[in-house]
Design a protein around this motif. Structure first.
Motif, PDB file in Angstrom:
ATOM      1  N   LEU A  70      11.213  13.462  -7.388  1.00 40.62           N
ATOM      2  CA  LEU A  70       9.874  13.668  -7.923  1.00 40.62           C
ATOM      3  C   LEU A  70       9.683  12.826  -9.181  1.00 40.62           C
ATOM      4  CD1 LEU A  70       9.465  17.553  -7.624  1.00 40.62           C
ATOM      5  CD2 LEU A  70       8.799  15.789  -5.976  1.00 40.62           C
ATOM      6  N   PRO A  71       8.781  11.835  -9.142  1.00 34.14           N
ATOM      7  CA  PRO A  71       8.477  11.066 -10.352  1.00 34.14           C
ATOM      8  C   PRO A  71       7.573  11.865 -11.277  1.00 34.14           C
ATOM      9  CG  PRO A  71       7.141  10.296  -8.523  1.00 34.14           C
ATOM     10  CD  PRO A  71       8.061  11.347  -7.965  1.00 34.14           C
ATOM     11  N   PRO A  72       7.358  11.410 -12.501  1.00 29.66           N
ATOM     12  CA  PRO A  72       6.527  12.161 -13.453  1.00 29.66           C
ATOM     13  C   PRO A  72       5.066  12.275 -13.017  1.00 29.66           C
ATOM     14  CG  PRO A  72       7.843  10.481 -14.569  1.00 29.66           C
ATOM     15  CD  PRO A  72       7.944  10.202 -13.107  1.00 29.66           C
ATOM     16  N   SER A  73       4.429  13.319 -13.503  1.00 32.40           N
ATOM     17  CA  SER A  73       2.973  13.511 -13.408  1.00 32.40           C
ATOM     18  C   SER A  73       2.444  13.750 -12.011  1.00 32.40           C
ATOM     19  CB  SER A  73       2.237  12.302 -14.026  1.00 32.40           C
ATOM     20  OG  SER A  73       2.637  12.099 -15.359  1.00 32.40           O
ATOM     21  N   ARG A  74       3.326  14.069 -11.045  1.00 32.02           N
ATOM     22  CA  ARG A  74       2.873  14.312  -9.685  1.00 32.02           C
ATOM     23  C   ARG A  74       2.732  15.822  -9.456  1.00 32.02           C
ATOM     24  NH1 ARG A  74       0.686   9.664  -9.273  1.00 32.02           N
ATOM     25  NH2 ARG A  74       1.832   8.013  -8.220  1.00 32.02           N
ATOM     26  N   PRO A  75       1.538  16.291  -9.118  1.00 31.36           N
ATOM     27  CA  PRO A  75       1.313  17.732  -8.904  1.00 31.36           C
ATOM     28  C   PRO A  75       2.169  18.272  -7.762  1.00 31.36           C
ATOM     29  CG  PRO A  75      -0.774  16.537  -9.056  1.00 31.36           C
ATOM     30  CD  PRO A  75       0.306  15.514  -8.917  1.00 31.36           C
ATOM     31  N   ARG A  76       2.710  19.461  -7.971  1.00 33.94           N
ATOM     32  CA  ARG A  76       3.513  20.092  -6.935  1.00 33.94           C
ATOM     33  C   ARG A  76       3.444  21.618  -7.052  1.00 33.94           C
ATOM     34  NH1 ARG A  76       7.886  18.898 -10.356  1.00 33.94           N
ATOM     35  NH2 ARG A  76       6.829  16.888 -10.519  1.00 33.94           N
ATOM     36  N   GLN A  77       3.810  22.288  -5.969  1.00 35.01           N
ATOM     37  CA  GLN A  77       3.925  23.739  -5.945  1.00 35.01           C
ATOM     38  C   GLN A  77       4.991  24.114  -4.929  1.00 35.01           C
ATOM     39  OE1 GLN A  77       0.424  25.815  -4.626  1.00 35.01           O
ATOM     40  NE2 GLN A  77       1.059  27.751  -5.509  1.00 35.01           N
ATOM     41  N   TRP A  78       5.978  24.886  -5.360  1.00 38.97           N
ATOM     42  CA  TRP A  78       7.098  25.242  -4.492  1.00 38.97           C
ATOM     43  C   TRP A  78       6.708  26.337  -3.505  1.00 38.97           C
ATOM     44  CZ3 TRP A  78      11.392  22.353  -4.574  1.00 38.97           C
ATOM     45  CH2 TRP A  78      11.666  21.592  -5.707  1.00 38.97           C
ATOM     46  N   HIS A 103      12.078  -2.557 -18.327  1.00 37.84           N
ATOM     47  CA  HIS A 103      11.056  -1.538 -18.134  1.00 37.84           C
ATOM     48  C   HIS A 103      10.658  -1.392 -16.666  1.00 37.84           C
ATOM     49  CE1 HIS A 103       8.453  -5.097 -18.087  1.00 37.84           C
ATOM     50  NE2 HIS A 103       7.512  -4.332 -17.554  1.00 37.84           N
ATOM     51  N   LEU A 104      11.173  -2.279 -15.816  1.00 38.42           N
ATOM     52  CA  LEU A 104      10.863  -2.210 -14.392  1.00 38.42           C
ATOM     53  C   LEU A 104      11.964  -1.526 -13.580  1.00 38.42           C
ATOM     54  CD1 LEU A 104       9.448  -5.821 -13.832  1.00 38.42           C
ATOM     55  CD2 LEU A 104       8.142  -3.706 -14.033  1.00 38.42           C
ATOM     56  N   PHE A 105      13.037  -1.115 -14.253  1.00 35.91           N
ATOM     57  CA  PHE A 105      14.184  -0.607 -13.503  1.00 35.91           C
ATOM     58  C   PHE A 105      13.828   0.541 -12.561  1.00 35.91           C
ATOM     59  CE2 PHE A 105      17.567   2.641 -13.234  1.00 35.91           C
ATOM     60  CZ  PHE A 105      18.434   1.939 -12.408  1.00 35.91           C
ATOM     61  N   LEU A 106      13.108   1.529 -13.050  1.00 41.65           N
ATOM     62  CA  LEU A 106      12.806   2.693 -12.209  1.00 41.65           C
ATOM     63  C   LEU A 106      11.818   2.347 -11.096  1.00 41.65           C
ATOM     64  CD1 LEU A 106      12.688   5.366 -15.038  1.00 41.65           C
ATOM     65  CD2 LEU A 106      14.471   5.072 -13.311  1.00 41.65           C
ATOM     66  N   HIS A 107      11.063   1.259 -11.282  1.00 48.30           N
ATOM     67  CA  HIS A 107      10.192   0.783 -10.201  1.00 48.30           C
ATOM     68  C   HIS A 107      11.015   0.162  -9.076  1.00 48.30           C
ATOM     69  CE1 HIS A 107       6.343   1.439 -12.204  1.00 48.30           C
ATOM     70  NE2 HIS A 107       6.885   0.960 -13.298  1.00 48.30           N
ATOM     71  N   ARG A 108      12.242  -0.224  -9.371  1.00 48.86           N
ATOM     72  CA  ARG A 108      13.097  -0.851  -8.359  1.00 48.86           C
ATOM     73  C   ARG A 108      13.671   0.179  -7.377  1.00 48.86           C
ATOM     74  NH1 ARG A 108      14.294  -5.972 -10.691  1.00 48.86           N
ATOM     75  NH2 ARG A 108      14.136  -5.979 -12.957  1.00 48.86           N
ATOM     76  N   LEU A 109      13.575   1.431  -7.714  1.00 52.49           N
ATOM     77  CA  LEU A 109      14.156   2.478  -6.888  1.00 52.49           C
ATOM     78  C   LEU A 109      13.146   2.932  -5.848  1.00 52.49           C
ATOM     79  CD1 LEU A 109      15.806   4.477  -9.813  1.00 52.49           C
ATOM     80  CD2 LEU A 109      16.856   2.712  -8.354  1.00 52.49           C
ATOM     81  N   TYR A 110      13.483   2.742  -4.580  1.00 54.57           N
ATOM     82  CA  TYR A 110      12.541   3.013  -3.504  1.00 54.57           C
ATOM     83  C   TYR A 110      12.032   4.451  -3.512  1.00 54.57           C
ATOM     84  CZ  TYR A 110      13.282  -1.428  -1.067  1.00 54.57           C
ATOM     85  OH  TYR A 110      13.304  -2.758  -0.733  1.00 54.57           O
ATOM     86  N   TYR A 111      12.907   5.395  -3.805  1.00 57.44           N
ATOM     87  CA  TYR A 111      12.528   6.791  -3.635  1.00 57.44           C
ATOM     88  C   TYR A 111      11.520   7.285  -4.662  1.00 57.44           C
ATOM     89  CZ  TYR A 111      16.729   6.820  -6.639  1.00 57.44           C
ATOM     90  OH  TYR A 111      17.671   6.541  -7.587  1.00 57.44           O
ATOM     91  N   PHE A 112      11.323   6.570  -5.771  1.00 62.93           N
ATOM     92  CA  PHE A 112      10.345   6.988  -6.759  1.00 62.93           C
ATOM     93  C   PHE A 112       8.983   6.330  -6.574  1.00 62.93           C
ATOM     94  CE2 PHE A 112      13.845   8.229  -9.903  1.00 62.93           C
ATOM     95  CZ  PHE A 112      13.653   9.578  -9.662  1.00 62.93           C
ATOM     96  N   GLY A 113       8.855   5.416  -5.618  1.00 62.94           N
ATOM     97  CA  GLY A 113       7.557   4.755  -5.508  1.00 62.94           C
ATOM     98  C   GLY A 113       7.208   4.183  -4.166  1.00 62.94           C
ATOM     99  N   ASN A 114       7.953   4.541  -3.129  1.00 59.64           N
ATOM    100  CA  ASN A 114       7.662   3.993  -1.804  1.00 59.64           C
ATOM    101  C   ASN A 114       6.736   4.942  -1.048  1.00 59.64           C
ATOM    102  OD1 ASN A 114       7.886   2.183   0.383  1.00 59.64           O
ATOM    103  ND2 ASN A 114       9.357   3.548   1.356  1.00 59.64           N
ATOM    104  N   ALA A 115       5.452   4.588  -0.975  1.00 65.28           N
ATOM    105  CA  ALA A 115       4.446   5.484  -0.395  1.00 65.28           C
ATOM    106  C   ALA A 115       4.615   5.685   1.103  1.00 65.28           C
ATOM    107  CB  ALA A 115       3.045   4.945  -0.696  1.00 65.28           C
ATOM    108  N   ASP A 116       5.345   4.782   1.766  1.00 68.46           N
ATOM    109  CA  ASP A 116       5.458   4.863   3.222  1.00 68.46           C
ATOM    110  C   ASP A 116       6.614   5.741   3.690  1.00 68.46           C
ATOM    111  OD1 ASP A 116       3.293   3.181   3.630  1.00 68.46           O
ATOM    112  OD2 ASP A 116       4.515   1.386   3.442  1.00 68.46           O
ATOM    113  N   SER A 117       7.488   6.137   2.785  1.00 66.67           N
ATOM    114  CA  SER A 117       8.628   6.985   3.152  1.00 66.67           C
ATOM    115  C   SER A 117       8.589   8.262   2.328  1.00 66.67           C
ATOM    116  CB  SER A 117       9.955   6.254   2.911  1.00 66.67           C
ATOM    117  OG  SER A 117      10.005   5.053   3.652  1.00 66.67           O
ATOM    118  N   LEU A 118       9.065   9.334   2.905  1.00 65.90           N
ATOM    119  CA  LEU A 118       9.060  10.613   2.206  1.00 65.90           C
ATOM    120  C   LEU A 118      10.017  10.595   1.013  1.00 65.90           C
ATOM    121  CD1 LEU A 118       9.204  13.040   5.275  1.00 65.90           C
ATOM    122  CD2 LEU A 118       7.198  12.427   3.914  1.00 65.90           C
ATOM    123  N   PRO A 119       9.715  11.354  -0.030  1.00 64.26           N
ATOM    124  CA  PRO A 119      10.628  11.434  -1.175  1.00 64.26           C
ATOM    125  C   PRO A 119      11.778  12.398  -0.924  1.00 64.26           C
ATOM    126  CG  PRO A 119       8.716  12.775  -1.599  1.00 64.26           C
ATOM    127  CD  PRO A 119       8.470  12.108  -0.265  1.00 64.26           C
TER     128      PRO A 119
END
Length: 286
Positions: A70-78, A103-119
């Motif tokens: 889960l990246p920052p600022s994303r609404p969620r409810q368990w 400053h781009l390091f965390l953008h390099r990680l697929y799981y924090f920003g790949n909209a086509d795959s589930l987190p």
């Protein structure tokens, strides 16, 4: 919408990483009946127990063992029947970015920003011990708090993030070239910063110093879709976040996102989300 901030001084001196069991915060997150978000990055290692989470308007089901990102600022409810056996690693972005001077390091990680795959990353039993060892190392070092603990904690976290990215890329059959594609990393960063006022391929190509055709070619190679589609998806996500995170009117949100009229905003939203902005807010913001 509730927003939780990182407790920097939980252990006395400032520390921007933590490792704890989900049961320790169950009453502050799992039990909440409303959407909430955090200002930091979260990685959940589910070892036993199943459940689901309402994340960005969609329900994601998980089965143990698996990892949830889960990246920052994303609404969620368990939505879990009982508190699962789960260990969390949470951290502020600057904990890694400042150390790596990237400053781009965390953008390099697929799981924090790949909209086509589930987190969500399902784990095989042979992988569980590897990640347990790393989280144990993080938790143990936090409890010891030696003079050089900050350096060792960054090393453990860096190793954890890279290994998770490898497993995630393998599981979802991603190309793995995003890590080296600086232009695409900058493009993603620019989208986050400017999506409310800049929404054309021409504008982002100019910011990157390349032509429109080159930008679309790079997007196709890295993401499998053209630049315009990526921009529209980012705009939709920003609109969704605004609908869930504020009480602003549909008209206010439409003008904030550079639409010439609320009717154009509604038309855009329905074309991509297959639901009106008002219906989306009603369904997921309660």
């Amino acid at each position: 919408m509730l927003k939780f901030h990182f407790h920097k001084y939980k252990y006395g001196k400032e520390l921007l990483v933590d490792c704890l069991k989900l049961s320790e915060i169950a009453g502050r997150s799992l039990a909440l009946k409303e959407l909430h978000a955090t200002t930091f990055y979260e990685i959940y290692f589910f070892l036993k127990g199943n459940g689901s989470i309402l994340f960005e308007g969609s329900q994601l089901d998980f089965k143990s063992p698996s990892v949830l990102f889960l990246p920052p600022s994303r609404p969620r409810q368990w939505k879990v029947p009982a508190t699962p056996d789960c260990r969390m690693v949470i951290f502020e972005g600057e904990f890694m970015e400042t150390f790596l001077k990237d400053h781009l390091f965390l953008h390099r990680l697929y799981y924090f920003g790949n909209a086509d795959s589930l987190p969500i990353l399902p784990l095989q039993s042979k992988d569980v011990s590897l990640f347990q060892h790393l989280t144990d190392s993080i938790k143990g070092e936090i409890s010891r708090q030696s003079f050089d603990s900050q350096h060792l904690l960054r090393a453990y976290l860096y190793q954890l993030l890279i290994l998770l990215n490898r497993h995630y890329a393998d599981y979802y059959a991603l190309k793995g070239n995003l890590y080296q594609n600086t232009d695409m990393l900058q493009f993603r960063d620019l989208l986050k910063k400017h999506i409310r006022e800049k929404q054309t391929v021409k504008e982002y190509a100019a910011l990157l110093g390349i032509n429109r055709n080159r930008l679309s070619q790079l997007c196709q190679e890295a993401f499998g879709k053209d630049a315009n589609t990526i921009i529209r998806n980012e705009l939709l996500q920003s609109c969704k976040d605004a609908l869930l995170a504020s009480n602003k009117t549909i008209a206010e949100i439409s003008y904030e996102h550079n639409f010439s009229a609320p009717s154009n905003f509604v038309r855009f939203f329905k074309s991509l989300a297959k639901i009106s902005p008002a219906a989306y807010r009603s369904a997921y913001a309660d």
